[in-house]
Design a protein around this motif. Structure first.
Motif, PDB file in Angstrom:
ATOM      1  N   TRP A  23      -8.826  -3.819  -2.372  1.00 15.10           N
ATOM      2  CA  TRP A  23      -7.943  -3.107  -1.448  1.00 15.10           C
ATOM      3  C   TRP A  23      -7.656  -1.693  -1.962  1.00 15.10           C
ATOM      4  CZ3 TRP A  23      -3.746  -7.358  -0.267  1.00 15.10           C
ATOM      5  CH2 TRP A  23      -4.307  -8.324   0.589  1.00 15.10           C
ATOM      6  N   ASP A  24      -7.525  -1.564  -3.277  1.00 13.67           N
ATOM      7  CA  ASP A  24      -7.278  -0.253  -3.860  1.00 13.67           C
ATOM      8  C   ASP A  24      -8.493   0.652  -3.637  1.00 13.67           C
ATOM      9  OD1 ASP A  24      -6.015   1.777  -5.227  1.00 13.67           O
ATOM     10  OD2 ASP A  24      -6.349   0.926  -7.213  1.00 13.67           O
ATOM     11  N   ARG A  25      -9.692   0.138  -3.881  1.00 12.97           N
ATOM     12  CA  ARG A  25     -10.914   0.922  -3.666  1.00 12.97           C
ATOM     13  C   ARG A  25     -11.082   1.325  -2.210  1.00 12.97           C
ATOM     14  NH1 ARG A  25     -13.156  -2.872  -7.031  1.00 12.97           N
ATOM     15  NH2 ARG A  25     -13.959  -4.046  -5.260  1.00 12.97           N
ATOM     16  N   GLU A  26     -10.744   0.390  -1.297  1.00 13.77           N
ATOM     17  CA  GLU A  26     -10.916   0.629   0.142  1.00 13.77           C
ATOM     18  C   GLU A  26      -9.793   1.473   0.739  1.00 13.77           C
ATOM     19  OE1 GLU A  26     -11.102  -3.315   1.700  1.00 13.77           O
ATOM     20  OE2 GLU A  26     -12.943  -3.780   0.605  1.00 13.77           O
ATOM     21  N   GLY A  27      -8.725   1.675  -0.017  1.00 10.49           N
ATOM     22  CA  GLY A  27      -7.599   2.467   0.477  1.00 10.49           C
ATOM     23  C   GLY A  27      -6.614   1.674   1.317  1.00 10.49           C
ATOM     24  N   LYS A  28      -6.768   0.351   1.371  1.00  9.76           N
ATOM     25  CA  LYS A  28      -5.838  -0.479   2.153  1.00  9.76           C
ATOM     26  C   LYS A  28      -4.472  -0.573   1.491  1.00  9.76           C
ATOM     27  CE  LYS A  28      -9.165  -3.544   4.378  1.00  9.76           C
ATOM     28  NZ  LYS A  28      -9.584  -4.949   4.510  1.00  9.76           N
ATOM     29  N   LEU A  29      -4.463  -0.710   0.172  1.00  6.30           N
ATOM     30  CA  LEU A  29      -3.219  -0.811  -0.591  1.00  6.30           C
ATOM     31  C   LEU A  29      -3.455  -0.087  -1.909  1.00  6.30           C
ATOM     32  CD1 LEU A  29      -0.349  -1.962  -0.723  1.00  6.30           C
ATOM     33  CD2 LEU A  29      -1.298  -4.012  -1.729  1.00  6.30           C
ATOM     34  N   VAL A  30      -3.205   1.199  -1.905  1.00  3.42           N
ATOM     35  CA  VAL A  30      -3.489   2.033  -3.076  1.00  3.42           C
ATOM     36  C   VAL A  30      -2.381   1.863  -4.100  1.00  3.42           C
ATOM     37  CG1 VAL A  30      -3.892   4.378  -3.877  1.00  3.42           C
ATOM     38  CG2 VAL A  30      -4.718   3.663  -1.626  1.00  3.42           C
ATOM     39  N   ALA A  31      -2.785   1.502  -5.302  1.00  6.04           N
ATOM     40  CA  ALA A  31      -1.830   1.263  -6.384  1.00  6.04           C
ATOM     41  C   ALA A  31      -1.445   2.560  -7.063  1.00  6.04           C
ATOM     42  CB  ALA A  31      -2.453   0.323  -7.411  1.00  6.04           C
ATOM     43  N   TYR A  41       2.516  -1.644  -8.890  1.00  5.56           N
ATOM     44  CA  TYR A  41       2.928  -1.757  -7.493  1.00  5.56           C
ATOM     45  C   TYR A  41       4.449  -1.793  -7.414  1.00  5.56           C
ATOM     46  CZ  TYR A  41      -1.935  -3.102  -6.914  1.00  5.56           C
ATOM     47  OH  TYR A  41      -3.303  -3.113  -6.921  1.00  5.56           O
ATOM     48  N   THR A  42       4.997  -1.232  -6.331  1.00  2.00           N
ATOM     49  CA  THR A  42       6.444  -1.189  -6.138  1.00  2.00           C
ATOM     50  C   THR A  42       6.871  -2.276  -5.155  1.00  2.00           C
ATOM     51  OG1 THR A  42       6.296   0.323  -4.265  1.00  2.00           O
ATOM     52  CG2 THR A  42       6.468   1.314  -6.467  1.00  2.00           C
ATOM     53  N   GLU A  43       8.186  -2.493  -5.073  1.00  6.11           N
ATOM     54  CA  GLU A  43       8.712  -3.449  -4.101  1.00  6.11           C
ATOM     55  C   GLU A  43       8.424  -2.989  -2.682  1.00  6.11           C
ATOM     56  OE1 GLU A  43      12.411  -5.622  -4.563  1.00  6.11           O
ATOM     57  OE2 GLU A  43      12.673  -4.561  -6.459  1.00  6.11           O
ATOM     58  N   GLU A  44       8.478  -1.688  -2.451  1.00  3.52           N
ATOM     59  CA  GLU A  44       8.174  -1.161  -1.121  1.00  3.52           C
ATOM     60  C   GLU A  44       6.749  -1.530  -0.712  1.00  3.52           C
ATOM     61  OE1 GLU A  44       7.484   3.125   0.985  1.00  3.52           O
ATOM     62  OE2 GLU A  44       9.059   3.003  -0.534  1.00  3.52           O
ATOM     63  N   MET A  45       5.815  -1.452  -1.655  1.00  2.00           N
ATOM     64  CA  MET A  45       4.433  -1.845  -1.372  1.00  2.00           C
ATOM     65  C   MET A  45       4.351  -3.331  -1.051  1.00  2.00           C
ATOM     66  SD  MET A  45       2.413   0.109  -4.367  1.00  2.00           S
ATOM     67  CE  MET A  45       1.991   1.828  -4.312  1.00  2.00           C
ATOM     68  N   LEU A  46       5.157  -4.124  -1.755  1.00  2.00           N
ATOM     69  CA  LEU A  46       5.178  -5.559  -1.504  1.00  2.00           C
ATOM     70  C   LEU A  46       5.649  -5.862  -0.085  1.00  2.00           C
ATOM     71  CD1 LEU A  46       4.979  -8.520  -2.513  1.00  2.00           C
ATOM     72  CD2 LEU A  46       7.336  -8.276  -3.300  1.00  2.00           C
ATOM     73  N   TYR A  47       6.743  -5.239   0.321  1.00  2.00           N
ATOM     74  CA  TYR A  47       7.262  -5.472   1.670  1.00  2.00           C
ATOM     75  C   TYR A  47       6.267  -5.014   2.726  1.00  2.00           C
ATOM     76  CZ  TYR A  47      11.709  -6.391  -0.604  1.00  2.00           C
ATOM     77  OH  TYR A  47      12.692  -6.909  -1.395  1.00  2.00           O
ATOM     78  N   ARG A  48       5.636  -3.873   2.479  1.00  2.00           N
ATOM     79  CA  ARG A  48       4.654  -3.361   3.432  1.00  2.00           C
ATOM     80  C   ARG A  48       3.460  -4.313   3.540  1.00  2.00           C
ATOM     81  NH1 ARG A  48       2.003   1.587   1.639  1.00  2.00           N
ATOM     82  NH2 ARG A  48       3.939   1.785   0.490  1.00  2.00           N
ATOM     83  N   ALA A  49       3.000  -4.821   2.397  1.00  4.73           N
ATOM     84  CA  ALA A  49       1.858  -5.738   2.390  1.00  4.73           C
ATOM     85  C   ALA A  49       2.195  -7.047   3.084  1.00  4.73           C
ATOM     86  CB  ALA A  49       1.411  -5.992   0.955  1.00  4.73           C
ATOM     87  N   LEU A  50       3.450  -7.470   2.988  1.00  4.51           N
ATOM     88  CA  LEU A  50       3.877  -8.708   3.646  1.00  4.51           C
ATOM     89  C   LEU A  50       4.254  -8.485   5.101  1.00  4.51           C
ATOM     90  CD1 LEU A  50       6.059 -10.242   0.799  1.00  4.51           C
ATOM     91  CD2 LEU A  50       3.805 -11.009   1.551  1.00  4.51           C
ATOM     92  N   GLY A  51       4.228  -7.225   5.536  1.00  9.39           N
ATOM     93  CA  GLY A  51       4.569  -6.914   6.925  1.00  9.39           C
ATOM     94  C   GLY A  51       6.060  -6.928   7.189  1.00  9.39           C
ATOM     95  N   LEU A  52       6.850  -6.701   6.143  1.00  7.43           N
ATOM     96  CA  LEU A  52       8.301  -6.684   6.282  1.00  7.43           C
ATOM     97  C   LEU A  52       8.812  -5.263   6.163  1.00  7.43           C
ATOM     98  CD1 LEU A  52       9.092  -9.622   3.852  1.00  7.43           C
ATOM     99  CD2 LEU A  52       8.919  -9.739   6.330  1.00  7.43           C
ATOM    100  N   LYS A  53       9.974  -5.032   6.727  1.00  4.51           N
ATOM    101  CA  LYS A  53      10.635  -3.749   6.512  1.00  4.51           C
ATOM    102  C   LYS A  53      11.212  -3.759   5.114  1.00  4.51           C
ATOM    103  CE  LYS A  53      11.955  -2.936  11.271  1.00  4.51           C
ATOM    104  NZ  LYS A  53      13.038  -2.698  12.194  1.00  4.51           N
ATOM    105  N   ASN A  54      11.499  -2.577   4.625  1.00  6.15           N
ATOM    106  CA  ASN A  54      12.148  -2.498   3.317  1.00  6.15           C
ATOM    107  C   ASN A  54      13.447  -3.278   3.338  1.00  6.15           C
ATOM    108  OD1 ASN A  54      10.169  -0.874   2.378  1.00  6.15           O
ATOM    109  ND2 ASN A  54      11.335   1.003   2.539  1.00  6.15           N
ATOM    110  N   ARG A  55      13.778  -3.790   2.186  1.00  4.94           N
ATOM    111  CA  ARG A  55      15.039  -4.512   2.104  1.00  4.94           C
ATOM    112  C   ARG A  55      16.156  -3.527   2.391  1.00  4.94           C
ATOM    113  NH1 ARG A  55      16.676  -7.244  -3.389  1.00  4.94           N
ATOM    114  NH2 ARG A  55      14.445  -7.207  -3.478  1.00  4.94           N
TER     115      ARG A  55
END
Length: 94
Positions: A23-31, A41-55
């Motif tokens: 995903w990092d190489r493809e640019g889907k989820l750049v670390a 990786y940050t918590e914001e990246m985690l929420y985005r990857a899970l399809g959630l809004k930021n806490r």
């Protein structure tokens, strides 16, 4: 701000480390990268990857009711009761 290692982040997402690297190489989820090149990786990246809004802090909800005169005070109570029931039925904390 909490930073997760690639292993921690993969466990939280339920994917493999290889998937995160792809995903990092493809640019889907750049670390983020440390000075030594390690992925983080940050918590914001985690929420985005899970399809959630930021806490976020729960939004405050205010109920507003009014009547034209003091003689309609019983109507005001009915309005407030209706609004409270409506909010509770929608799971909104007042």
């Amino acid at each position: 701000m909490k930073l997760y290692t690639i292993r921690e982040f993969a466990e939280k997402l339920g994917v493999s480390i290889s998937t995160l690297r792809a995903w990092d190489r493809e640019g889907k989820l750049v670390a983020l990268r440390t000075p030594t090149g390690k992925r983080r990786y940050t918590e914001e990246m985690l929420y985005r990857a899970l399809g959630l809004k930021n806490r976020e802090e729960p939004k405050k909800v205010v109920l507003y009711a009014r009547v034209s005169s003091a003689g309609q005070k019983p109507d005001l109570e009915n309005q407030l009761n209706y609004l409270k029931e409506f909010a509770a039925g929608r799971g909104i904390t007042v």
